[in-house]
Design a protein around this motif. Structure first.
Motif, PDB file in Angstrom:
ATOM      1  N   PRO A 156       0.805  -1.228   0.000  1.00 55.31           N
ATOM      2  CA  PRO A 156       0.000   0.000   0.000  1.00 55.31           C
ATOM      3  C   PRO A 156       0.837   1.277   0.000  1.00 55.31           C
ATOM      4  CG  PRO A 156      -0.840  -1.579   1.591  1.00 55.31           C
ATOM      5  CD  PRO A 156       0.480  -2.113   1.112  1.00 55.31           C
ATOM      6  N   ASN A 157       0.326   2.264  -0.691  1.00 53.99           N
ATOM      7  CA  ASN A 157       0.980   3.562  -0.759  1.00 53.99           C
ATOM      8  C   ASN A 157       0.572   4.368   0.468  1.00 53.99           C
ATOM      9  OD1 ASN A 157       1.618   6.340  -1.501  1.00 53.99           O
ATOM     10  ND2 ASN A 157       1.968   5.534  -3.547  1.00 53.99           N
ATOM     11  N   PRO A 158       1.538   4.904   1.220  1.00 49.26           N
ATOM     12  CA  PRO A 158       1.202   5.651   2.439  1.00 49.26           C
ATOM     13  C   PRO A 158       0.462   6.960   2.174  1.00 49.26           C
ATOM     14  CG  PRO A 158       3.533   5.864   1.967  1.00 49.26           C
ATOM     15  CD  PRO A 158       2.982   4.849   0.998  1.00 49.26           C
ATOM     16  N   PHE A 159       0.428   7.397   0.929  1.00 50.07           N
ATOM     17  CA  PHE A 159      -0.264   8.644   0.614  1.00 50.07           C
ATOM     18  C   PHE A 159      -1.712   8.433   0.181  1.00 50.07           C
ATOM     19  CE2 PHE A 159       4.182   9.818   0.328  1.00 50.07           C
ATOM     20  CZ  PHE A 159       4.180  10.924   1.152  1.00 50.07           C
ATOM     21  N   ALA A 160      -2.164   7.183   0.175  1.00 49.23           N
ATOM     22  CA  ALA A 160      -3.540   6.893  -0.243  1.00 49.23           C
ATOM     23  C   ALA A 160      -4.553   7.637   0.621  1.00 49.23           C
ATOM     24  CB  ALA A 160      -3.800   5.393  -0.213  1.00 49.23           C
ATOM     25  N   ASN A 161      -4.229   7.871   1.873  1.00 50.48           N
ATOM     26  CA  ASN A 161      -5.131   8.590   2.786  1.00 50.48           C
ATOM     27  C   ASN A 161      -4.401   9.658   3.587  1.00 50.48           C
ATOM     28  OD1 ASN A 161      -7.596   7.015   2.303  1.00 50.48           O
ATOM     29  ND2 ASN A 161      -6.386   5.333   3.151  1.00 50.48           N
TER      30      ASN A 161
END
Length: 176
Positions: free
Chosen positions: A73-78
């Motif tokens: 998962p990309n940490p910038f998704a949320n």
């Protein structure tokens, strides 16, 4: 002009680079902290994400497939204050599938790059259009290794800006 570093050192990540500083026709240069290229960011943690935000990051375009994004998962998704978009450059030509696309007697990347330009022109257009719409802060684009999909987009961005071919090649070669 303040000296800026092309490489942005973030714990847990490698290969986060700024495309700024390259010369363009007329004597100017590509602006710093406008376009950042990176590998997958899933190991950077909250401190690394905050550090990138402090560097001016306001948008992330993840070029990986939904399966790759799910696995790492990309940490910038949320992340508050950063717009996140998942815009797969390929649906089935991730690095894991790269070996399947090898042309007889040719380097496997040759097939990959040809497929990118010949078959995924609409996806590339959409990615570049999304990037052009961000005018406040830096846009980071990433894939798994930060080399192939990210390299195609970086080369096209630098080419659009008028950066010399040798500089575009040198930028690509920095991703070893």
């Amino acid at each position: 002009m303040t000296h800026m570093s092309r490489h942005i050192d973030i714990a847990g990540a490698y290969n986060i680079r700024d495309l700024g500083g390259y010369g363009v026709p007329g004597g100017g240069h590509v602006p710093w902290r406008r376009f950042l290229r990176a590998a997958s960011l899933h190991r950077i943690g909250a401190d690394g994400a905050s550090q990138l935000y402090a560097e001016g990051l306001r948008a992330v375009i993840d070029l990986r497939t939904p399966g790759e994004l799910h696995a790492a998962p990309n940490p910038f998704a949320n992340f508050p204050g950063v717009q996140f978009l998942n815009r797969p450059m390929f649906e089935d030509l991730s690095p894991a599938a790269l070996s399947k696309s090898r042309a007889e007697g040719a380097h496997p990347l040759l097939s990959f790059y040809r497929a990118a330009l010949e078959q995924r022109g609409n996806a590339i257009r959409d990615i570049l259009t999304e990037m052009a719409q961000f005018d406040n802060g830096a846009v980071l684009f990433n894939c798994t290794a930060g080399k192939d999909r990210t390299g195609v987009i970086a080369a096209l961005l630098l080419g659009i800006a008028g950066v010399a071919r040798d500089d575009i090649i040198a930028d690509y070669a920095l991703t070893t």
